[in-house]
Scaffold this motif. Structure first.
Motif, mmCIF file in Angstrom:
data_model
loop_
_atom_site.group_PDB
_atom_site.id
_atom_site.type_symbol
_atom_site.label_atom_id
_atom_site.label_comp_id
_atom_site.label_asym_id
_atom_site.label_seq_id
_atom_site.Cartn_x
_atom_site.Cartn_y
_atom_site.Cartn_z
ATOM 1 N N ALA A 1 0.837 -1.205 0.000
ATOM 2 C CA ALA A 1 0.000 0.000 0.000
ATOM 3 C C ALA A 1 0.870 1.251 0.000
ATOM 4 O O ALA A 1 0.607 2.210 -0.743
ATOM 5 N N TYR A 2 1.913 1.255 0.810
ATOM 6 C CA TYR A 2 2.844 2.386 0.855
ATOM 7 C C TYR A 2 3.448 2.649 -0.520
ATOM 8 O O TYR A 2 3.505 3.791 -0.983
ATOM 9 N N THR A 3 3.886 1.593 -1.180
ATOM 10 C CA THR A 3 4.508 1.727 -2.500
ATOM 11 C C THR A 3 3.527 2.278 -3.523
ATOM 12 O O THR A 3 3.858 3.201 -4.280
ATOM 13 N N ALA A 4 2.320 1.726 -3.574
ATOM 14 C CA ALA A 4 1.319 2.195 -4.541
ATOM 15 C C ALA A 4 0.990 3.663 -4.320
ATOM 16 O O ALA A 4 0.836 4.426 -5.287
ATOM 17 N N ALA A 5 0.916 4.086 -3.063
ATOM 18 C CA ALA A 5 0.613 5.492 -2.772
ATOM 19 C C ALA A 5 1.807 6.396 -3.089
ATOM 20 O O ALA A 5 1.645 7.457 -3.685
ATOM 21 N N THR A 6 2.984 5.981 -2.706
ATOM 22 C CA THR A 6 4.183 6.792 -2.917
ATOM 23 C C THR A 6 4.514 6.938 -4.397
ATOM 24 O O THR A 6 4.854 8.029 -4.864
ATOM 25 N N MET A 7 4.385 5.857 -5.135
ATOM 26 C CA MET A 7 4.765 5.866 -6.550
ATOM 27 C C MET A 7 3.598 6.213 -7.473
ATOM 28 O O MET A 7 3.774 6.330 -8.684
ATOM 29 N N HIS A 8 2.394 6.337 -6.910
ATOM 30 C CA HIS A 8 1.190 6.683 -7.685
ATOM 31 C C HIS A 8 0.920 5.688 -8.811
ATOM 32 O O HIS A 8 0.517 6.069 -9.919
ATOM 33 N N ARG A 9 1.129 4.441 -8.507
ATOM 34 C CA ARG A 9 0.860 3.362 -9.475
ATOM 35 C C ARG A 9 0.785 2.041 -8.743
ATOM 36 O O ARG A 9 1.225 1.938 -7.600
ATOM 37 N N SER A 10 0.228 1.045 -9.401
ATOM 38 C CA SER A 10 0.146 -0.274 -8.773
ATOM 39 C C SER A 10 1.545 -0.851 -8.597
ATOM 40 O O SER A 10 2.480 -0.504 -9.336
ATOM 41 N N THR A 11 1.687 -1.736 -7.625
ATOM 42 C CA THR A 11 2.986 -2.367 -7.409
ATOM 43 C C THR A 11 3.365 -3.259 -8.588
ATOM 44 O O THR A 11 4.544 -3.390 -8.909
#
Length: 133
Positions: free
Chosen positions: A60-70
């Protein structure tokens, strides 16, 4: 309401994911973060290993930080020849199952699940996202 995602919708997303997990015979976890990638909700099923919840939170952190799905983040890194180390953030992951939550151009955060197969994690993260929006 927690941040911009209403708690009743978060609980509905959790219900949908956990019911699917029970049908699949899997112990799963769900995590929801806000637009700043701050954790606002996380839970794991009773028969779910603690590490699965940690991975869901990182997805979840990655998807929010990178503004894309993992999943997309993983594929982009492969195309560009990048590794996670290139980003300089030890919280990032390329494990499938994290998706951004937005309505139109409005950014709300991300939701992620873990504990199933990578393909099923993606499906259930998408199901959770639909219930949140």
């Amino acid at each position: 309401m927690i941040n911009r995602l209403p708690l009743p919708r978060i609980h509905e997303a959790r219900r949908l994911v956990f019911e699917a997990a029970e049908a699949d015979g899997r112990g799963m976890a769900i995590a929801v973060v806000d637009e700043a990638a701050a954790l606002i909700y996380a839970e794991r099923m009773e028969n779910c290993d603690a590490r699965v919840l940690v991975h869901a939170m990182r997805k979840a952190y990655t998807a929010a930080t990178m503004h894309r799905s993992t999943l997309y983040f993983r594929d982009q890194n492969a195309e560009l020849g990048k590794s996670l180390a290139d980003w300089g953030d030890p919280m990032l992951t390329q494990m499938p199952g994290g998706v951004e939550v937005r309505v139109g151009d409005e950014w709300f955060g991300a939701v992620a699940v873990g504990g199933n197969t990578p393909e099923r994690d993606v499906e259930l993260a998408e199901l959770a996202r639909k219930s949140l929006t």
